[in-house]
Design an enzyme around this catalytic site. Structure first.
Site, PDB file in Angstrom:
ATOM      1  N   HIS A 176       5.250 -12.408   0.489  1.00 14.06           N
ATOM      2  CA  HIS A 176       4.721 -11.585   1.588  1.00 14.06           C
ATOM      3  C   HIS A 176       3.429 -12.188   2.148  1.00 14.06           C
ATOM      4  O   HIS A 176       3.229 -12.224   3.357  1.00 14.06           O
ATOM      5  CB  HIS A 176       4.411 -10.161   1.107  1.00 14.06           C
ATOM      6  CG  HIS A 176       5.590  -9.232   1.109  1.00 14.06           C
ATOM      7  ND1 HIS A 176       6.335  -8.972   2.234  1.00 14.06           N
ATOM      8  CD2 HIS A 176       6.138  -8.477   0.115  1.00 14.06           C
ATOM      9  CE1 HIS A 176       7.296  -8.098   1.930  1.00 14.06           C
ATOM     10  NE2 HIS A 176       7.201  -7.788   0.652  1.00 14.06           N
ATOM     11  N   HIS A 226       7.828 -12.257  -5.291  1.00  9.17           N
ATOM     12  CA  HIS A 226       8.171 -11.488  -4.085  1.00  9.17           C
ATOM     13  C   HIS A 226       6.901 -11.139  -3.288  1.00  9.17           C
ATOM     14  O   HIS A 226       6.854 -11.309  -2.064  1.00  9.17           O
ATOM     15  CB  HIS A 226       8.920 -10.219  -4.531  1.00  9.17           C
ATOM     16  CG  HIS A 226       9.266  -9.244  -3.450  1.00  9.17           C
ATOM     17  ND1 HIS A 226      10.562  -8.878  -3.166  1.00  9.17           N
ATOM     18  CD2 HIS A 226       8.487  -8.533  -2.595  1.00  9.17           C
ATOM     19  CE1 HIS A 226      10.565  -7.998  -2.174  1.00  9.17           C
ATOM     20  NE2 HIS A 226       9.321  -7.765  -1.816  1.00  9.17           N
ATOM     21  N   GLU A 227       5.850 -10.713  -3.995  1.00 14.29           N
ATOM     22  CA  GLU A 227       4.615 -10.303  -3.299  1.00 14.29           C
ATOM     23  C   GLU A 227       3.862 -11.514  -2.733  1.00 14.29           C
ATOM     24  O   GLU A 227       3.296 -11.440  -1.642  1.00 14.29           O
ATOM     25  CB  GLU A 227       3.711  -9.486  -4.225  1.00 14.29           C
ATOM     26  CG  GLU A 227       4.324  -8.208  -4.790  1.00 14.29           C
ATOM     27  CD  GLU A 227       4.990  -7.301  -3.772  1.00 14.29           C
ATOM     28  OE1 GLU A 227       4.610  -7.314  -2.581  1.00 14.29           O
ATOM     29  OE2 GLU A 227       5.930  -6.587  -4.161  1.00 14.29           O
ATOM     30  N   CYS A 244      12.455  -3.727  -1.190  1.00 15.01           N
ATOM     31  CA  CYS A 244      11.121  -3.922  -0.629  1.00 15.01           C
ATOM     32  C   CYS A 244      10.746  -2.684   0.180  1.00 15.01           C
ATOM     33  O   CYS A 244      11.575  -2.175   0.936  1.00 15.01           O
ATOM     34  CB  CYS A 244      11.139  -5.151   0.277  1.00 15.01           C
ATOM     35  SG  CYS A 244       9.566  -5.501   1.062  1.00 15.01           S
ATOM     36  N   LEU A 245       9.513  -2.251   0.039  1.00 18.00           N
ATOM     37  CA  LEU A 245       9.081  -1.058   0.778  1.00 18.00           C
ATOM     38  C   LEU A 245       9.093  -1.291   2.290  1.00 18.00           C
ATOM     39  O   LEU A 245       9.136  -0.333   3.052  1.00 18.00           O
ATOM     40  CB  LEU A 245       7.676  -0.623   0.322  1.00 18.00           C
ATOM     41  CG  LEU A 245       7.591  -0.140  -1.135  1.00 18.00           C
ATOM     42  CD1 LEU A 245       6.153   0.170  -1.507  1.00 18.00           C
ATOM     43  CD2 LEU A 245       8.477   1.072  -1.365  1.00 18.00           C
ATOM     44  N   GLY A 290       5.501  -2.882  -6.287  1.00 22.62           N
ATOM     45  CA  GLY A 290       4.571  -3.902  -5.807  1.00 22.62           C
ATOM     46  C   GLY A 290       4.300  -3.721  -4.330  1.00 22.62           C
ATOM     47  O   GLY A 290       5.131  -3.167  -3.598  1.00 22.62           O
ATOM     48  N   GLN A 297       1.812  -6.135   3.976  1.00 18.63           N
ATOM     49  CA  GLN A 297       2.698  -5.005   4.296  1.00 18.63           C
ATOM     50  C   GLN A 297       1.954  -3.817   4.886  1.00 18.63           C
ATOM     51  O   GLN A 297       2.564  -2.934   5.478  1.00 18.63           O
ATOM     52  CB  GLN A 297       3.450  -4.556   3.042  1.00 18.63           C
ATOM     53  CG  GLN A 297       4.458  -5.570   2.546  1.00 18.63           C
ATOM     54  CD  GLN A 297       5.102  -5.103   1.267  1.00 18.63           C
ATOM     55  OE1 GLN A 297       4.578  -5.346   0.190  1.00 18.63           O
ATOM     56  NE2 GLN A 297       6.213  -4.400   1.368  1.00 18.63           N
TER      57      GLN A 297
HETATM   58 NI    NI Z   1       8.337  -6.466  -0.518  1.00 14.14          NI
END
Ligand code: NI
Length: 167
Positions: A137, A133-134, A91-92, A46, A51
């Site tokens: 963000h 989670h997204e 998480c990226l 995701g 991000q």
């Molecule tokens: Ni993330």
């Protein structure tokens, strides 16, 4: 298409609250395509526009094993949630850190697609975790903020050190 640079925690821009997308146009469709390419290349399941330093309410998700079920959500909203489940998340924007987070087990989501049309769906399991989670963000929240202050401090120190070493 292009790979986008992913902001790394504790970058303050990750705390920006994303704005609603008023019109789903070619600019948005291009951003969504670039985000999907960036997510698959990472690889991740995701990615939120926040991000990649675009502060618009847009996320891409693909939790399938074959990486062939791309879900793009414009202006996603959680209409209802119930239950609780604990999953280990990563998480990226927080590379190498995996921690357990408690979230709703089932969610009902409303969003728009890349055609601008509204749709609703229900999610559970990994998909439900990922959507929550997204959306966090988009609200300027990174998953480590669910952890204790002590853990957050340790993670921040570790990542700042990592980033300094790779510069
Ligand atoms: Ni993330």
């Amino acid at each position: 298409m292009a790979l986008l640079k992913i902001l790394q925690y504790p970058d303050k821009r990750l705390h920006t609250v994303a704005k609603p997308i008023e019109t789903v146009d070619d600019t948005i469709r291009r951003l969504a395509a670039d985000m999907a390419e960036t997510m698959y290349a990472a690889p991740g399941v995701g990615l939120a526009a926040t991000q990649v330093d675009h502060h618009l309410r847009l996320i891409v998700i693909d939790v399938s094993e074959e990486k062939n079920r791309l879900l793009t959500l414009v202006n996603p909203v959680i209409l209802a949630k119930d239950g609780e489940s604990v999953h280990e998340e990563g998480c990226l924007s927080v590379p190498g850190i995996y921690e357990k987070v408690t979230r709703a087990e089932h969610i009902q989501v409303r969003a728009q697609g890349l055609d601008g049309q509204h749709f609703e769906f229900e999610a559970e399991g990994l998909l439900a975790v990922c959507v929550q989670h997204e959306i966090d963000h988009l609200n300027g929240k990174v998953f480590v903020e669910y952890l204790s202050r002590l853990k957050q401090d340790r993670i921040r120190t570790k990542l700042v050190k990592q980033q300094r070493e790779t510069m």
